[in-house]
Design a protein around this motif. Structure first.
Motif, PDB file in Angstrom:
ATOM      1  N   HIS A  66     -27.436  -4.389   1.519  1.00  0.00           N
ATOM      2  CA  HIS A  66     -27.729  -5.650   0.847  1.00  0.00           C
ATOM      3  C   HIS A  66     -29.145  -6.111   1.220  1.00  0.00           C
ATOM      4  O   HIS A  66     -29.594  -5.900   2.358  1.00  0.00           O
ATOM      5  CB  HIS A  66     -26.750  -6.745   1.281  1.00  0.00           C
ATOM      6  N   ALA A  93     -31.589  -1.728  -2.455  1.00  0.00           N
ATOM      7  CA  ALA A  93     -30.917  -3.000  -2.204  1.00  0.00           C
ATOM      8  C   ALA A  93     -31.414  -4.019  -3.218  1.00  0.00           C
ATOM      9  O   ALA A  93     -32.392  -3.771  -3.935  1.00  0.00           O
ATOM     10  CB  ALA A  93     -31.213  -3.475  -0.778  1.00  0.00           C
ATOM     11  N   CYS A  94     -30.768  -5.173  -3.268  1.00  0.00           N
ATOM     12  CA  CYS A  94     -31.117  -6.201  -4.251  1.00  0.00           C
ATOM     13  C   CYS A  94     -32.364  -6.985  -3.844  1.00  0.00           C
ATOM     14  O   CYS A  94     -32.559  -7.299  -2.672  1.00  0.00           O
ATOM     15  CB  CYS A  94     -29.960  -7.179  -4.418  1.00  0.00           C
ATOM     16  N   ASP A  95     -33.207  -7.298  -4.827  1.00  0.00           N
ATOM     17  CA  ASP A  95     -34.310  -8.256  -4.668  1.00  0.00           C
ATOM     18  C   ASP A  95     -35.330  -7.874  -3.602  1.00  0.00           C
ATOM     19  O   ASP A  95     -36.020  -8.740  -3.059  1.00  0.00           O
ATOM     20  CB  ASP A  95     -33.769  -9.658  -4.322  1.00  0.00           C
ATOM     21  N   THR A  96     -35.473  -6.591  -3.289  1.00  0.00           N
ATOM     22  CA  THR A  96     -36.379  -6.208  -2.214  1.00  0.00           C
ATOM     23  C   THR A  96     -37.841  -6.192  -2.642  1.00  0.00           C
ATOM     24  O   THR A  96     -38.731  -6.204  -1.795  1.00  0.00           O
ATOM     25  CB  THR A  96     -35.991  -4.828  -1.658  1.00  0.00           C
ATOM     26  N   SER A 110     -36.593  -3.103  -5.485  1.00  0.00           N
ATOM     27  CA  SER A 110     -35.975  -3.636  -6.709  1.00  0.00           C
ATOM     28  C   SER A 110     -36.455  -5.047  -7.016  1.00  0.00           C
ATOM     29  O   SER A 110     -36.799  -5.809  -6.116  1.00  0.00           O
ATOM     30  CB  SER A 110     -34.447  -3.635  -6.561  1.00  0.00           C
ATOM     31  N   TRP A 129     -34.512  -7.166  -9.018  1.00  0.00           N
ATOM     32  CA  TRP A 129     -33.367  -8.046  -9.261  1.00  0.00           C
ATOM     33  C   TRP A 129     -32.139  -7.448  -8.571  1.00  0.00           C
ATOM     34  O   TRP A 129     -32.228  -6.412  -7.906  1.00  0.00           O
ATOM     35  CB  TRP A 129     -33.101  -8.259 -10.751  1.00  0.00           C
ATOM     36  N   LYS A 130     -30.988  -8.123  -8.734  1.00  0.00           N
ATOM     37  CA  LYS A 130     -29.741  -7.645  -8.135  1.00  0.00           C
ATOM     38  C   LYS A 130     -29.286  -6.399  -8.886  1.00  0.00           C
ATOM     39  O   LYS A 130     -29.094  -6.445 -10.100  1.00  0.00           O
ATOM     40  CB  LYS A 130     -28.672  -8.732  -8.167  1.00  0.00           C
ATOM     41  N   VAL A 131     -29.116  -5.310  -8.177  1.00  0.00           N
ATOM     42  CA  VAL A 131     -28.856  -4.027  -8.821  1.00  0.00           C
ATOM     43  C   VAL A 131     -27.394  -3.623  -8.658  1.00  0.00           C
ATOM     44  O   VAL A 131     -26.774  -3.871  -7.628  1.00  0.00           O
ATOM     45  CB  VAL A 131     -29.776  -2.927  -8.238  1.00  0.00           C
ATOM     46  N   ASP A 143     -24.215  -1.421  -7.846  1.00  0.00           N
ATOM     47  CA  ASP A 143     -24.009  -0.456  -6.773  1.00  0.00           C
ATOM     48  C   ASP A 143     -23.900   0.983  -7.298  1.00  0.00           C
ATOM     49  O   ASP A 143     -24.595   1.892  -6.841  1.00  0.00           O
ATOM     50  CB  ASP A 143     -22.739  -0.858  -6.006  1.00  0.00           C
ATOM     51  N   THR A 190     -27.068   2.321  -9.091  1.00  0.00           N
ATOM     52  CA  THR A 190     -28.137   2.588  -8.123  1.00  0.00           C
ATOM     53  C   THR A 190     -27.916   3.912  -7.422  1.00  0.00           C
ATOM     54  O   THR A 190     -28.851   4.696  -7.210  1.00  0.00           O
ATOM     55  CB  THR A 190     -28.214   1.445  -7.103  1.00  0.00           C
ATOM     56  N   ALA A 237     -34.852  -1.698 -12.540  1.00  0.00           N
ATOM     57  CA  ALA A 237     -35.202  -2.661 -11.488  1.00  0.00           C
ATOM     58  C   ALA A 237     -36.197  -2.097 -10.477  1.00  0.00           C
ATOM     59  O   ALA A 237     -36.994  -2.842  -9.906  1.00  0.00           O
ATOM     60  CB  ALA A 237     -33.947  -3.113 -10.758  1.00  0.00           C
TER      61      ALA A 237
END
Length: 269
Positions: free
Chosen positions: A127, A172-175, A204, A206-208, A210, A213, A255
């Motif tokens: 995450h 991970a999301c929003d990295t 990334s 945005w929220k990706v 699982d 990805t 993303a």
């Protein structure tokens, strides 16, 4: 649709200053490191991050996570993603070795203690947490250890950890998303890893999802280990995943972007 990535591999530079730093860091001897470190934090138990205010001086590592006020659910495919990437590397016949052994329950302290060595690839499947108000407290959520106040590997800790890698992948999301600062671009985890010693970062915006990805990363590493340049390896993986009806929507594959140095991460031949 006529997505730009259908025609061109895309590589980003966060700012003019970052472009100068990347150019200075260019390897003059042409020798690439041959190690890969793979870390997964699937959080097999639910981790609840409360929303109550906590003084930064008392518990700074948890501040970014607490401000989210959300539950971080287990990542069903994180460990599987790392296993499949390891399999791609091991069966490719490339010069890249897995060192350390792929970690499927990576902890913050474990990552920090293994840092410092020059590597071809460092990969995180976990995450991500974003804190635009205090970007230094954004980070990667790793497996909690007994008695640990927070398992978040924060941007400020990343700067000190010396993640010396040709390519660091933040699955991970929003990295790659962060606060925009005039003249500097987005202050995101990407910048922290570049400053820590990584020559390029895939992150990334945005929220990706699982599962999508995991499939994207498997394709990406297959291309990368064959010797494709970083941007081309990512571009082709995205195009291939987009052909699958299950993952054809851009939310599943678009993303991730490459920031920093280009070129292959595996020595040709």
């Amino acid at each position: 649709l006529a997505y730009l990535t259908r025609t061109f591999p895309i590589r980003q530079i966060a700012s003019a200053q970052a472009a100068i730093e990347t150019a200075k860091a260019t390897r003059r001897d042409g020798v690439l490191p041959s190690r890969a470190a793979l870390f997964a934090a699937p959080l097999t138990d639910d981790v609840t991050l409360g929303s109550e205010p906590i003084p930064a001086e008392d518990m700074a590592p948890t501040l970014a996570a607490r401000r989210q006020g959300e539950d971080l659910r287990p990542l069903e495919f994180a460990a599987e993603e790392v296993s499949e990437i390891a399999r791609v590397i091991e069966t490719s016949g490339s010069s890249v070795d897995l060192d350390p052994v792929p970690e499927k329950r990576a902890t913050r302290q474990g990552v920090i203690s293994s840092a410092g060595e020059a590597r071809a690839i460092t990969h995180f499947s976990c995450h991500g947490l974003l804190d635009n108000e205090h970007p230094e407290l954004s980070g990667l959520v790793l497996e909690p250890e007994p008695g640990e106040l927070s398992s978040t590997f924060t941007a400020s800790e990343i700067l000190l950890a010396k993640i010396r890698s040709e390519l660091t992948v933040l699955s991970a999301c929003d990295t790659g998303h962060g606060k925009l600062v005039e003249g500097e671009g987005a202050i995101a985890l990407t910048r922290s890893f570049l400053a820590s010693g990584s020559r390029s970062v895939v992150a990334s915006l945005w929220k990706v999802p699982d599962l999508a990805t995991k499939e994207l990363m498997k394709l990406f590493y297959s291309n990368l280990i064959e010797g494709d340049p970083r941007g081309e390896a990512l571009r082709q993986a995205q195009l291939d995943l987009a052909k699958d009806p299950q993952f054809s929507h851009p939310a599943n594959w678009a993303a991730f972007s490459l920031t920093g140095a280009g070129g292959p991460v595996v020595n040709p031949g």
